[in-house]
Design an enzyme around this catalytic site. Structure first.
Site, mmCIF file in Angstrom:
data_model
loop_
_atom_site.group_PDB
_atom_site.id
_atom_site.type_symbol
_atom_site.label_atom_id
_atom_site.label_comp_id
_atom_site.label_asym_id
_atom_site.label_seq_id
_atom_site.Cartn_x
_atom_site.Cartn_y
_atom_site.Cartn_z
ATOM 1 N N ALA A 9 0.821 -1.217 0.000
ATOM 2 C CA ALA A 9 0.000 0.000 0.000
ATOM 3 C C ALA A 9 0.849 1.258 0.000
ATOM 4 O O ALA A 9 0.494 2.264 0.615
ATOM 5 C CB ALA A 9 -0.961 0.000 1.193
ATOM 6 N N GLY A 10 1.999 1.192 -0.684
ATOM 7 C CA GLY A 10 2.783 2.402 -0.910
ATOM 8 C C GLY A 10 2.159 3.223 -2.021
ATOM 9 O O GLY A 10 1.021 2.980 -2.441
ATOM 10 N N HIS A 32 0.805 -4.300 5.824
ATOM 11 C CA HIS A 32 1.077 -4.955 7.107
ATOM 12 C C HIS A 32 0.869 -4.005 8.281
ATOM 13 O O HIS A 32 1.033 -4.392 9.436
ATOM 14 C CB HIS A 32 2.503 -5.534 7.133
ATOM 15 C CG HIS A 32 3.575 -4.516 6.966
ATOM 16 N ND1 HIS A 32 4.079 -3.778 8.011
ATOM 17 C CD2 HIS A 32 4.248 -4.089 5.866
ATOM 18 C CE1 HIS A 32 5.010 -2.962 7.580
ATOM 19 N NE2 HIS A 32 5.125 -3.120 6.279
ATOM 20 N N SER A 138 5.633 5.713 -15.349
ATOM 21 C CA SER A 138 4.359 5.795 -14.626
ATOM 22 C C SER A 138 4.546 6.282 -13.197
ATOM 23 O O SER A 138 4.591 5.476 -12.270
ATOM 24 C CB SER A 138 3.680 4.428 -14.621
ATOM 25 O OG SER A 138 4.605 3.410 -14.244
ATOM 26 N N LYS A 191 16.963 1.572 -14.913
ATOM 27 C CA LYS A 191 16.808 3.014 -15.106
ATOM 28 C C LYS A 191 16.923 3.768 -13.780
ATOM 29 O O LYS A 191 17.268 4.950 -13.765
ATOM 30 C CB LYS A 191 15.491 3.327 -15.808
ATOM 31 C CG LYS A 191 14.241 2.758 -15.142
ATOM 32 C CD LYS A 191 13.633 3.661 -14.087
ATOM 33 C CE LYS A 191 12.447 2.979 -13.440
ATOM 34 N NZ LYS A 191 11.840 3.788 -12.359
#
Length: 345
Positions: A9-10, A32, A138, A191
């Site tokens: 959930a970053g 977590h 992105s 990259k």
């Protein structure tokens, strides 16, 4: 509608959850941290990682077994260093066979293995060929705002790649497919090394000329290493290659660029990582790529220079001087070698 679990959930996991929710899917976002799950479920926000309101279709879980129950797909978006631990736990708790997708950009330093290889080693019921990778230029901040974004998904299993394409594609999130999984993963991971260098260059105040040269020669290094591992050189001219390289080297959204920028301004690595508060994948990837290049005698002077800055306490300005004073050579030598590799008889 599909039931999809997003593990991590970053910022990137949250952004991909938004795309899936916009497409009408039932999204289970696993973390977590119970406090983080409670925030997402009660306020529809995840303020530490992404400054947007989240769709109500996103339900957060801090229990992995509940998050993955009866899902059609699992999207793994945890940092590279957590891949083995999370997948080992997932292997114990998973009772069915959903499509497995990962969107993590990194390499394991100790083994030099790509994320798909790590997953297949920890997941006893999955073959490497069936795993899907999602990568491309992105930034999570822009995806979360539904700004136009284009990515690539890749798998040896073309049916799984097409399923993933259909899962994510919409009017603001365009998805291509590819079968060059090696190139897609390496482009997304390597990259980050060059983005650290671009940030250092900007931190030193070296300007656009220097950064353009760094990006261009960095692409040559990425391609050189990728081809040695079986990737097509043409992949690095696409979205997960030059596309991801440009966006990561030129935007303040990039964690790797921001970390490099602080290093260029004289901050120490430990202080930079503490200040960032999130994973900076380029640091671990620099160690892995430099080790591999040395063992295989692959020329990667930018990567080696960054390794000296990150791990040998070399001053960034001294490394730039070292790079600028390398021996003369013909630029097109690299391109000719790539073309011969991809179009040989």
């Amino acid at each position: 509608m599909q039931k999809v679990a997003v593990l991590g959930a970053g910022s990137w996991g949250t952004a991909l959850s938004i795309v899936l929710a916009d497409n009408g899917h039932d999204v289970r976002l696993w973390t977590h941290r119970k406090q983080q799950a409670d925030e997402i479920n009660t306020t529809n926000t995840n303020k530490r990682y992404l400054q947007v309101n989240l769709p109500q279709q996103i339900q957060a879980y801090d229990d992995l077994e509940k998050a993955i129950d009866d899902v059609s797909a699992i999207v793994i978006v945890v940092p590279t260093k957590a891949i083995r631990e999370v997948c080992s736990e997932l292997n114990e708790k998973l009772r069915h066979q959903p499509t497995l997708i990962h969107a993590t950009k990194g390499i394991e330093p100790e083994s030099l293995k790509r994320v798909s290889q790590l997953i297949s080693e920890e997941m006893s019921t999955y073959n490497y060929e069936d795993i899907v990778v999602l990568s491309g230029p992105s930034h999570a901040e822009e995806v979360g705002k539904r700004l136009p974004t284009t990515v690539t998904v890749s798998s040896v299993n073309e049916q799984n790649a097409t399923f993933t394409q259909d899962l994510f594609i919409n009017e603001s999130f365009r998805v291509y497919t590819s079968t060059d999984m090696v190139g897609i993963e390496l482009g997304g991971a390597l990259k980050n090394i060059i983005a650290l260098g671009a940030g250092i260059s900007d931190g030193l105040g070296y300007g656009d000329n220097a950064k353009a040269a760094l990006i261009t020669r960095g692409l040559a290094e990425i391609t050189r290493l990728g081809v040695s591992l079986g990737a097509s050189p043409l992949t690095f001219l696409g979205l997960p290659g030059v596309g991801d390289l440009i966006v990561t080297c030129t935007s303040s959204h990039s964690r790797n660029w921001r970390a490099g920028n602080l290093l260029g301004k004289g901050h120490k690595l430990d202080d930079v990582l503490e200040q960032m508060g999130m994973a900076v994948e380029g640091v671990r990837t620099t160690k892995a790529a430099n080790q591999f290049a040395r063992e295989q005698q692959i020329e990667m002077p930018i990567t080696n220079g960054l390794h000296q800055v990150l791990f040998n306490d070399k001053k960034p300005r001294d490394v730039v001087d070292q790079l600028m004073n390398r021996s003369k050579r013909e630029e097109m030598d690299d391109l000719a070698a790539f073309i011969r590799t991809d179009f040989r008889d």
